[in-house]
Design a protein around this motif. Structure first.
Motif, mmCIF file in Angstrom:
data_model
loop_
_atom_site.group_PDB
_atom_site.id
_atom_site.type_symbol
_atom_site.label_atom_id
_atom_site.label_comp_id
_atom_site.label_asym_id
_atom_site.label_seq_id
_atom_site.Cartn_x
_atom_site.Cartn_y
_atom_site.Cartn_z
ATOM 1 N N ARG A 51 45.980 36.690 47.776
ATOM 2 C CA ARG A 51 47.286 36.280 47.232
ATOM 3 C C ARG A 51 48.252 35.947 48.367
ATOM 4 O O ARG A 51 49.016 34.979 48.286
ATOM 5 N N LYS A 52 48.212 36.747 49.412
ATOM 6 C CA LYS A 52 49.104 36.515 50.539
ATOM 7 C C LYS A 52 48.756 35.218 51.261
ATOM 8 O O LYS A 52 49.645 34.477 51.706
ATOM 9 N N LYS A 53 47.472 34.908 51.353
ATOM 10 C CA LYS A 53 47.024 33.745 52.112
ATOM 11 C C LYS A 53 47.183 32.450 51.320
ATOM 12 O O LYS A 53 47.592 31.417 51.873
ATOM 13 N N TYR A 54 46.841 32.488 50.008
ATOM 14 C CA TYR A 54 46.770 31.254 49.237
ATOM 15 C C TYR A 54 47.838 31.117 48.163
ATOM 16 O O TYR A 54 47.995 30.030 47.591
ATOM 17 N N GLY A 55 48.537 32.205 47.850
ATOM 18 C CA GLY A 55 49.433 32.164 46.705
ATOM 19 C C GLY A 55 48.700 32.563 45.435
ATOM 20 O O GLY A 55 47.464 32.570 45.381
ATOM 21 N N ASP A 56 49.443 32.884 44.386
ATOM 22 C CA ASP A 56 48.846 33.468 43.190
ATOM 23 C C ASP A 56 47.884 32.524 42.478
ATOM 24 O O ASP A 56 46.791 32.924 42.080
ATOM 25 N N VAL A 57 48.268 31.267 42.293
ATOM 26 C CA VAL A 57 47.434 30.354 41.513
ATOM 27 C C VAL A 57 46.103 30.078 42.207
ATOM 28 O O VAL A 57 45.028 30.196 41.611
ATOM 29 N N GLU A 58 46.141 29.744 43.490
ATOM 30 C CA GLU A 58 44.912 29.463 44.234
ATOM 31 C C GLU A 58 44.069 30.718 44.384
ATOM 32 O O GLU A 58 42.829 30.655 44.313
ATOM 33 N N ALA A 59 44.705 31.861 44.582
ATOM 34 C CA ALA A 59 43.966 33.118 44.709
ATOM 35 C C ALA A 59 43.193 33.409 43.430
ATOM 36 O O ALA A 59 42.013 33.800 43.472
ATOM 37 N N ARG A 60 43.825 33.234 42.268
ATOM 38 C CA ARG A 60 43.131 33.477 41.004
ATOM 39 C C ARG A 60 41.941 32.536 40.833
ATOM 40 O O ARG A 60 40.872 32.943 40.359
ATOM 41 N N SER A 61 42.117 31.293 41.223
ATOM 42 C CA SER A 61 41.022 30.337 41.117
ATOM 43 C C SER A 61 39.836 30.750 41.984
ATOM 44 O O SER A 61 38.670 30.700 41.546
ATOM 45 N N LEU A 71 31.252 43.148 30.314
ATOM 46 C CA LEU A 71 32.204 42.101 29.963
ATOM 47 C C LEU A 71 32.468 41.186 31.154
ATOM 48 O O LEU A 71 32.880 41.659 32.217
ATOM 49 N N PRO A 72 32.287 39.868 30.993
ATOM 50 C CA PRO A 72 32.627 38.942 32.086
ATOM 51 C C PRO A 72 34.128 38.677 32.160
ATOM 52 O O PRO A 72 34.617 38.208 33.191
ATOM 53 N N ASN A 73 34.834 38.959 31.068
ATOM 54 C CA ASN A 73 36.274 38.717 31.023
ATOM 55 C C ASN A 73 36.986 39.942 30.474
ATOM 56 O O ASN A 73 36.520 40.571 29.512
ATOM 57 N N VAL A 74 38.115 40.293 31.083
ATOM 58 C CA VAL A 74 38.905 41.442 30.653
ATOM 59 C C VAL A 74 40.381 41.070 30.679
ATOM 60 O O VAL A 74 40.782 40.108 31.338
ATOM 61 N N THR A 75 41.186 41.845 29.965
ATOM 62 C CA THR A 75 42.636 41.679 30.001
ATOM 63 C C THR A 75 43.267 43.045 30.232
ATOM 64 O O THR A 75 42.693 44.079 29.842
ATOM 65 N N PHE A 76 44.444 43.041 30.869
ATOM 66 C CA PHE A 76 45.117 44.300 31.169
ATOM 67 C C PHE A 76 46.499 44.414 30.531
ATOM 68 O O PHE A 76 47.268 45.303 30.856
ATOM 69 N N GLY A 77 46.816 43.502 29.619
ATOM 70 C CA GLY A 77 47.997 43.651 28.802
ATOM 71 C C GLY A 77 49.319 43.365 29.476
ATOM 72 O O GLY A 77 50.371 43.669 28.914
ATOM 73 N N VAL A 78 49.282 42.792 30.686
ATOM 74 C CA VAL A 78 50.520 42.483 31.406
ATOM 75 C C VAL A 78 50.403 41.078 31.982
ATOM 76 O O VAL A 78 49.460 40.787 32.726
ATOM 77 N N ASN A 79 51.351 40.217 31.638
ATOM 78 C CA ASN A 79 51.334 38.853 32.161
ATOM 79 C C ASN A 79 52.107 38.804 33.474
ATOM 80 O O ASN A 79 53.177 38.225 33.578
ATOM 81 N N ALA A 80 51.530 39.455 34.488
ATOM 82 C CA ALA A 80 52.153 39.530 35.815
ATOM 83 C C ALA A 80 51.115 39.111 36.852
ATOM 84 O O ALA A 80 49.905 39.210 36.611
ATOM 85 N N PRO A 81 51.562 38.622 38.012
ATOM 86 C CA PRO A 81 50.610 38.087 39.005
ATOM 87 C C PRO A 81 49.510 39.062 39.409
ATOM 88 O O PRO A 81 48.342 38.662 39.515
ATOM 89 N N LEU A 82 49.850 40.317 39.646
ATOM 90 C CA LEU A 82 48.842 41.268 40.098
ATOM 91 C C LEU A 82 47.793 41.504 39.023
ATOM 92 O O LEU A 82 46.580 41.459 39.293
ATOM 93 N N GLN A 83 48.230 41.751 37.803
ATOM 94 C CA GLN A 83 47.278 42.027 36.724
ATOM 95 C C GLN A 83 46.440 40.797 36.392
ATOM 96 O O GLN A 83 45.254 40.914 36.077
ATOM 97 N N ARG A 84 47.029 39.616 36.471
ATOM 98 C CA ARG A 84 46.258 38.399 36.234
ATOM 99 C C ARG A 84 45.207 38.195 37.336
ATOM 100 O O ARG A 84 44.115 37.673 37.080
ATOM 101 N N ALA A 85 45.537 38.628 38.546
ATOM 102 C CA ALA A 85 44.558 38.558 39.632
ATOM 103 C C ALA A 85 43.413 39.534 39.380
ATOM 104 O O ALA A 85 42.243 39.209 39.639
#
Length: 310
Positions: A58-68, A90-104
């Motif tokens: 996240r620090k190197k690429y920013g949130d969007v690129e890091a998630r990708s 499960l290949p996909n999970v959710t953590f109930g918070v629409n925030a950068p860290l949890q989305r990562a």
């Protein structure tokens, strides 16, 4: 394995976690692959997830690129593990918070099991799941390093835990004992000297006095050094009976191999080959490759060859 938990630093987090780290892969949730229980908001579920460090990406690429990158790496490692190993996860999970860290965290998931906190399974079942995921963790590390060998740079996060600055430069420096030990062979016993460990110990203590932070908890590497955000990879070799040829070949070969497979890029680390005695002029004129010799007047018989590319 090492275990660490966090409810947030400074402020309470929506998603507390308990992480399990293989120190050969990573020592923090900032990079590498690790195993972690993450509580999902509003704390009604807990997810056991084989995940990836998100902080440095996240620090190197920013949130969007890091998630990708995290999602791509997760898919690649999961595919390498195979459907049998990941069956029922499960290949996909959710953590109930629409925030950068949890989305990562969501993007970094390789495999997961989810539990309802109001209806947890028996302890025996939880332990069975944890045992399975510890094995899956080890397989994932191997799969990731295989991917890096087949296609260097194909996985964004390196398998290279770094030492960090601090008041005690020797806090991660614990060389093996250099006392003599006895090897029993058929018909006789030989006393052998731990010259390799003595070399690492003396050199580590010496460079610590020069402001470097040495670390020996970086298997399979002999030693790493950190100073002012730069890292050096050190390979130590004993010169037997004055034969420097094998020592130099082995040292340089291992340095290049570790740099290629264990670091994100060739520029991520500087290289040092360390020997128990001078290796001779024939091996120190590598100017065309960027190598040069530096002799150190240290506490013992320190003679080292390096540094490459800065």
């Amino acid at each position: 394995m090492t275990v660490e938990g966090s409810g947030g630093k400074g402020n309470a987090t929506h998603t507390p976690w308990i992480g399990v780290f293989d120190p050969d892969e990573t020592d923090s949730p900032q990079e590498g692959i690790y195993l972690v229980y993450i509580y999902a908001a509003p704390l009604d579920r807990v997810v056991l997830t084989l995940n990836q460090g998100v902080g440095r990406l996240r620090k190197k690429y920013g949130d969007v690129e890091a998630r990708s990158r995290l999602a791509s790496d997760a898919a690649a490692v999961r595919a390498a593990l195979g459907t049998t190993a990941t069956a029922g996860t499960l290949p996909n999970v959710t953590f109930g918070v629409n925030a950068p860290l949890q989305r990562a965290y969501e993007a970094g998931n390789i495999a997961a099991i989810q539990y309802d906190l109001a209806d947890l399974p028996p302890d025996a079942d939880l332990l069975t799941d944890l045992d399975r995921f510890v094995d899956l963790y080890q397989d994932a590390i191997v799969a990731k390093r295989d991917l890096l060998q087949q296609d260097p740079g194909s996985v964004s996060s390196s398998s290279a835990p770094k030492t960090t600055g601090g008041s005690d430069p020797l806090r991660q420096f614990a060389p093996k004992s250099d006392s003599d030990y006895i090897t029993h062979l058929t018909g006789k016993a030989l006393v052998r000297s731990r010259r390799h460990e003595t070399l690492v110990k003396e050199y580590g203590e010496h460079v610590a006095s020069l402001g470097f932070s040495p670390a020996t908890n970086v298997h399979p590497r002999d030693l790493t050094l950190v100073k002012e955000d730069h890292e050096w990879l050190v390979e130590a070799k004993v010169v037997y009976r004055g034969n420097a040829t094998n020592a130099v070949r082995d040292a340089i070969g291992q340095l290049l191999q570790y740099r290629h497979f264990l670091y994100a890029s060739d520029s991520a680390v500087r290289l040092v080959a360390l020997f128990t005695e001078p290796v001779g002029d024939a091996y120190v004129d590598f100017s065309v490759l960027g190598w040069h010799q530096i002799s150190v007047e240290g506490p013992g018989r320190l003679e080292w060859l390096g540094v490459s590319k800065g």
